[in-house]
Design a protein around this motif. Sequence first.
Motif, mmCIF file in Angstrom:
data_model
loop_
_atom_site.group_PDB
_atom_site.id
_atom_site.type_symbol
_atom_site.label_atom_id
_atom_site.label_comp_id
_atom_site.label_asym_id
_atom_site.label_seq_id
_atom_site.Cartn_x
_atom_site.Cartn_y
_atom_site.Cartn_z
ATOM 1 N N ILE A 15 4.480 -7.316 -4.312
ATOM 2 C CA ILE A 15 5.198 -6.041 -4.303
ATOM 3 C C ILE A 15 4.194 -4.886 -4.357
ATOM 4 O O ILE A 15 3.028 -5.077 -4.715
ATOM 5 C CB ILE A 15 6.173 -5.921 -5.494
ATOM 6 N N GLY A 16 4.659 -3.697 -3.997
ATOM 7 C CA GLY A 16 3.790 -2.530 -4.064
ATOM 8 C C GLY A 16 4.539 -1.258 -3.730
ATOM 9 O O GLY A 16 5.398 -1.249 -2.845
ATOM 10 N N LYS A 17 4.220 -0.195 -4.431
ATOM 11 C CA LYS A 17 4.809 1.115 -4.162
ATOM 12 C C LYS A 17 3.965 1.856 -3.119
ATOM 13 O O LYS A 17 2.779 1.575 -2.958
ATOM 14 C CB LYS A 17 4.862 1.935 -5.453
ATOM 15 N N VAL A 56 -2.541 8.031 5.687
ATOM 16 C CA VAL A 56 -1.077 7.978 5.705
ATOM 17 C C VAL A 56 -0.593 7.469 4.352
ATOM 18 O O VAL A 56 -1.364 6.924 3.561
ATOM 19 C CB VAL A 56 -0.549 7.045 6.819
ATOM 20 N N ILE A 57 0.675 7.658 4.080
ATOM 21 C CA ILE A 57 1.293 7.078 2.895
ATOM 22 C C ILE A 57 2.004 5.812 3.331
ATOM 23 O O ILE A 57 2.797 5.826 4.272
ATOM 24 C CB ILE A 57 2.294 8.055 2.242
ATOM 25 N N SER A 58 1.728 4.706 2.654
ATOM 26 C CA SER A 58 2.291 3.427 3.078
ATOM 27 C C SER A 58 2.509 2.490 1.899
ATOM 28 O O SER A 58 1.788 2.553 0.907
ATOM 29 C CB SER A 58 1.348 2.755 4.094
ATOM 30 N N GLY A 59 3.475 1.600 2.048
ATOM 31 C CA GLY A 59 3.725 0.570 1.042
ATOM 32 C C GLY A 59 3.168 -0.777 1.470
ATOM 33 O O GLY A 59 3.549 -1.803 0.912
ATOM 34 N N LEU A 84 13.061 -5.771 -3.413
ATOM 35 C CA LEU A 84 12.644 -6.350 -4.686
ATOM 36 C C LEU A 84 12.325 -5.239 -5.680
ATOM 37 O O LEU A 84 11.766 -4.204 -5.297
ATOM 38 C CB LEU A 84 11.387 -7.202 -4.479
ATOM 39 N N THR A 85 12.661 -5.443 -6.931
ATOM 40 C CA THR A 85 12.320 -4.469 -7.960
ATOM 41 C C THR A 85 10.804 -4.296 -8.008
ATOM 42 O O THR A 85 10.057 -5.282 -8.038
ATOM 43 C CB THR A 85 12.817 -4.935 -9.335
ATOM 44 N N GLY A 86 10.364 -3.046 -7.986
ATOM 45 C CA GLY A 86 8.931 -2.771 -8.030
ATOM 46 C C GLY A 86 8.299 -2.601 -6.677
ATOM 47 O O GLY A 86 7.119 -2.260 -6.566
ATOM 48 N N ASP A 87 9.078 -2.855 -5.621
ATOM 49 C CA ASP A 87 8.565 -2.695 -4.267
ATOM 50 C C ASP A 87 9.054 -1.368 -3.702
ATOM 51 O O ASP A 87 9.966 -0.734 -4.251
ATOM 52 C CB ASP A 87 9.037 -3.857 -3.388
ATOM 53 N N GLY A 88 8.472 -0.933 -2.598
ATOM 54 C CA GLY A 88 8.899 0.334 -2.012
ATOM 55 C C GLY A 88 8.296 0.550 -0.641
ATOM 56 O O GLY A 88 7.303 -0.083 -0.276
ATOM 57 N N GLN A 89 8.898 1.449 0.124
ATOM 58 C CA GLN A 89 8.422 1.793 1.460
ATOM 59 C C GLN A 89 8.303 3.308 1.574
ATOM 60 O O GLN A 89 9.092 4.044 0.984
ATOM 61 C CB GLN A 89 9.377 1.277 2.542
#
Length: 214
Positions: free
Chosen positions: A13-15, A26-29, A46-51
């Motif tokens: 996972i990753g924000k 760039v801003i990226s997940g 998933l909790t804790g993940d992001g795009q």
Amino acid sequence: MVKEGLNIMALNIGKPQTLTGLGQTVISGIVKRPVDEEIYLSQEQLTGDGQADLVHHGGPDKAVCVYSYDHYPYWEKHLDNTISYGAFGENITITGGTEQEIHIGDTFKWGEAIVQVSQPRMPCHKLAKKFEVPDLPKRVIETGFSGYYLRVLKEGAVSVKEPLIFQERHTTFSIAMVNDVYYKRCKDKMVIEQVSEDPYLATSWRKMLTKNKK
């Protein structure tokens, strides 16, 4: 044929964060980190993940990104570098479960959740920036090592310790076939029509295939 269970080597996972590569920022997940704890899988992610780009990433048909570890040796040789779990921005790194084996609509039990294959993963420029290899997205398309997405039919707690347990197969269209039809057989109207009418294929891909047919 899909094995009864596909083992998960890593749950990643990753924000969204700043990503610099190929002279651009760039801003990226796409940068993910493996986690060992049990986390909740909702219909969206998933909790804790992001795009960062919610137009092209995330949403019900892209809740979980999957990539087969079977492709890692090829990429390590091609990139001349060792790569770690989650290298392609995938949420789960699995053994087996390649694009040839997995079909659109394949349904799995994962912990408390039920998930279903919805579409191939389409590589973008952020993958090139992460590895600083300009033609990497093109190479992903050429190899067919795209990975794919899952939609969530039932929410619930999941973990790296729980395999994907195969439940049902609904179509004859593998991820590899859908990739081939979209990228290499875009003038084959009969096949495109067959695939684009598959109700288990994500709406966005059905629209793209239909557009190609015209």
